[in-house]
Scaffold this motif. Structure first.
Motif, PDB file in Angstrom:
ATOM      1  N   UNK A 119       0.828  -1.209   0.000  1.00 43.77           N
ATOM      2  CA  UNK A 119       0.000   0.000   0.000  1.00 43.77           C
ATOM      3  C   UNK A 119       0.866   1.264   0.000  1.00 43.77           C
ATOM      4  N   UNK A 120       1.987   1.230   0.702  1.00 45.20           N
ATOM      5  CA  UNK A 120       2.912   2.369   0.657  1.00 45.20           C
ATOM      6  C   UNK A 120       3.502   2.529  -0.743  1.00 45.20           C
ATOM      7  N   UNK A 121       3.812   1.404  -1.366  1.00 46.29           N
ATOM      8  CA  UNK A 121       4.333   1.453  -2.739  1.00 46.29           C
ATOM      9  C   UNK A 121       3.282   2.073  -3.669  1.00 46.29           C
ATOM     10  N   UNK A 122       2.027   1.720  -3.433  1.00 47.32           N
ATOM     11  CA  UNK A 122       0.945   2.307  -4.248  1.00 47.32           C
ATOM     12  C   UNK A 122       0.912   3.823  -4.076  1.00 47.32           C
ATOM     13  N   UNK A 123       0.947   4.294  -2.833  1.00 53.43           N
ATOM     14  CA  UNK A 123       0.853   5.741  -2.603  1.00 53.43           C
ATOM     15  C   UNK A 123       2.075   6.483  -3.144  1.00 53.43           C
ATOM     16  N   UNK A 124       3.238   5.811  -3.185  1.00 59.62           N
ATOM     17  CA  UNK A 124       4.416   6.434  -3.791  1.00 59.62           C
ATOM     18  C   UNK A 124       4.226   6.603  -5.293  1.00 59.62           C
ATOM     19  N   UNK A 125       3.606   5.608  -5.929  1.00 60.88           N
ATOM     20  CA  UNK A 125       3.372   5.681  -7.376  1.00 60.88           C
ATOM     21  C   UNK A 125       2.244   6.651  -7.733  1.00 60.88           C
ATOM     22  N   UNK A 126       1.251   6.740  -6.881  1.00 64.19           N
ATOM     23  CA  UNK A 126       0.047   7.521  -7.186  1.00 64.19           C
ATOM     24  C   UNK A 126      -0.144   8.660  -6.180  1.00 64.19           C
ATOM     25  N   UNK A 127       0.856   9.500  -6.053  1.00 63.19           N
ATOM     26  CA  UNK A 127       0.824  10.588  -5.072  1.00 63.19           C
ATOM     27  C   UNK A 127      -0.336  11.549  -5.289  1.00 63.19           C
ATOM     28  N   UNK A 128      -0.683  11.780  -6.519  1.00 66.62           N
ATOM     29  CA  UNK A 128      -1.700  12.773  -6.851  1.00 66.62           C
ATOM     30  C   UNK A 128      -3.123  12.216  -6.874  1.00 66.62           C
ATOM     31  N   UNK A 129      -3.288  10.943  -6.707  1.00 70.85           N
ATOM     32  CA  UNK A 129      -4.613  10.330  -6.768  1.00 70.85           C
ATOM     33  C   UNK A 129      -5.397  10.582  -5.483  1.00 70.85           C
ATOM     34  N   UNK A 130      -6.685  10.850  -5.613  1.00 74.19           N
ATOM     35  CA  UNK A 130      -7.547  11.001  -4.436  1.00 74.19           C
ATOM     36  C   UNK A 130      -7.592   9.716  -3.623  1.00 74.19           C
ATOM     37  N   UNK A 131      -7.536   8.601  -4.306  1.00 76.45           N
ATOM     38  CA  UNK A 131      -7.568   7.309  -3.630  1.00 76.45           C
ATOM     39  C   UNK A 131      -6.375   7.150  -2.684  1.00 76.45           C
ATOM     40  N   UNK A 132      -5.256   7.765  -3.001  1.00 68.75           N
ATOM     41  CA  UNK A 132      -4.067   7.659  -2.159  1.00 68.75           C
ATOM     42  C   UNK A 132      -4.315   8.187  -0.755  1.00 68.75           C
ATOM     43  N   UNK A 133      -5.147   9.211  -0.622  1.00 70.93           N
ATOM     44  CA  UNK A 133      -5.466   9.735   0.711  1.00 70.93           C
ATOM     45  C   UNK A 133      -6.159   8.668   1.555  1.00 70.93           C
ATOM     46  N   UNK A 134      -7.104   7.970   0.959  1.00 76.01           N
ATOM     47  CA  UNK A 134      -7.802   6.902   1.679  1.00 76.01           C
ATOM     48  C   UNK A 134      -6.857   5.746   1.991  1.00 76.01           C
ATOM     49  N   UNK A 135      -5.991   5.434   1.061  1.00 75.78           N
ATOM     50  CA  UNK A 135      -5.024   4.359   1.276  1.00 75.78           C
ATOM     51  C   UNK A 135      -4.091   4.723   2.430  1.00 75.78           C
ATOM     52  N   UNK A 136      -3.659   5.972   2.488  1.00 81.84           N
ATOM     53  CA  UNK A 136      -2.794   6.396   3.601  1.00 81.84           C
ATOM     54  C   UNK A 136      -3.513   6.255   4.952  1.00 81.84           C
ATOM     55  N   UNK A 137      -4.778   6.598   4.996  1.00 78.26           N
ATOM     56  CA  UNK A 137      -5.539   6.420   6.235  1.00 78.26           C
ATOM     57  C   UNK A 137      -5.659   4.940   6.599  1.00 78.26           C
ATOM     58  N   UNK A 138      -5.843   4.112   5.597  1.00 80.11           N
ATOM     59  CA  UNK A 138      -5.944   2.675   5.841  1.00 80.11           C
ATOM     60  C   UNK A 138      -4.613   2.104   6.337  1.00 80.11           C
ATOM     61  N   UNK A 139      -3.530   2.610   5.795  1.00 76.30           N
ATOM     62  CA  UNK A 139      -2.195   2.186   6.245  1.00 76.30           C
ATOM     63  C   UNK A 139      -2.058   2.483   7.739  1.00 76.30           C
ATOM     64  N   UNK A 140      -2.493   3.646   8.164  1.00 76.74           N
ATOM     65  CA  UNK A 140      -2.407   4.010   9.593  1.00 76.74           C
ATOM     66  C   UNK A 140      -3.234   3.064  10.455  1.00 76.74           C
ATOM     67  N   UNK A 141      -4.383   2.622   9.923  1.00 74.75           N
ATOM     68  CA  UNK A 141      -5.193   1.643  10.657  1.00 74.75           C
ATOM     69  C   UNK A 141      -4.439   0.320  10.822  1.00 74.75           C
ATOM     70  N   UNK A 142      -3.717  -0.057   9.781  1.00 75.38           N
ATOM     71  CA  UNK A 142      -3.021  -1.340   9.796  1.00 75.38           C
ATOM     72  C   UNK A 142      -1.773  -1.325  10.663  1.00 75.38           C
ATOM     73  N   UNK A 143      -1.136  -0.176  10.767  1.00 64.01           N
ATOM     74  CA  UNK A 143       0.135  -0.100  11.513  1.00 64.01           C
ATOM     75  C   UNK A 143      -0.071  -0.126  13.010  1.00 64.01           C
TER      76      UNK A 143
END
Length: 183
Positions: free
Chosen positions: A159-183
């Motif tokens: 998921x971190x790799x995804x957010x690195x590739x898609x920094x400008x995507x709106x979906x990346x914001x949700x993915x970052x929040x989900x990463x925090x839930x998982x950590x």
């Protein structure tokens, strides 16, 4: 003179009545109402009625961002009644119409898990990543698959790799929040 006044008043009333009673139907608003009705029916256990309402909502506004929600709701209903093929199609359609909601992707992953095909789907995504290590869709699906399988470490890595590739995507914001839930 009096006769002309009466005709003028009747004439004005005729046109005013047309303005009051001939308002155009707003398909988008009607679709939202049908979707809400479908949710209500689903909660009450009237599944056939709910399916019909969701399908009407989709038909009223077929290729809009809002229809992604209607497809997702219909997918949730199909999932609930174990019609997994139709649920999968609905979730994929929701993602196609509005690919910025992580919920749609997670619903699809949960479906694969429920069907017992999640590990196979993960292998498919990993093969896509092997062929193209910048395939952000495959990376996202791999991360979500690992999360569903309980492997938080691999999930976070992908998921971190995804957010690195898609920094400008709106979906990346949700993915970052989900990463925090998982950590």
């Amino acid at each position: 003179m009096q006769y002309q006044s009466i005709i003028l008043i009747v004439f004005c009333l005729f046109f005013m009545q047309g303005q009051i009673f001939s308002a155009p139907i707003n398909a988008a608003n009607n679709a939202a109402l049908r979707n809400n009705k479908g949710i209500m029916y689903m909660e009450m256990g009237y599944y056939n009625a709910a399916v019909n309402e969701f399908k009407i909502a989709i038909a009223l506004n077929p290729n809009s961002l809002a229809s992604a929600t209607y497809y997702n709701n219909l997918g949730n209903l199909y999932f609930k009644v174990q019609d997994y093929r139709n649920a999968r199609d609905c979730y994929k359609q929701a993602i196609r119409l509005n690919p910025v909601f992580l919920t749609y992707y997670r619903n699809l992953i949960k479906l694969y898990d429920k069907q017992g095909t999640l590990k196979q789907e993960l292998q498919t995504q990993l093969a896509k990543i092997q062929a193209d290590n910048k395939n952000s869709d495959a990376i996202l699906y791999a991360g979500l698959s690992y999360a569903q399988l309980g492997n938080k470490k691999e999930a976070v890595n992908y998921l971190k790799k995804y957010t690195e590739l898609e920094k400008e995507q709106l979906l990346s914001n949700s993915v970052n929040l989900y990463i925090k839930e998982l950590e």
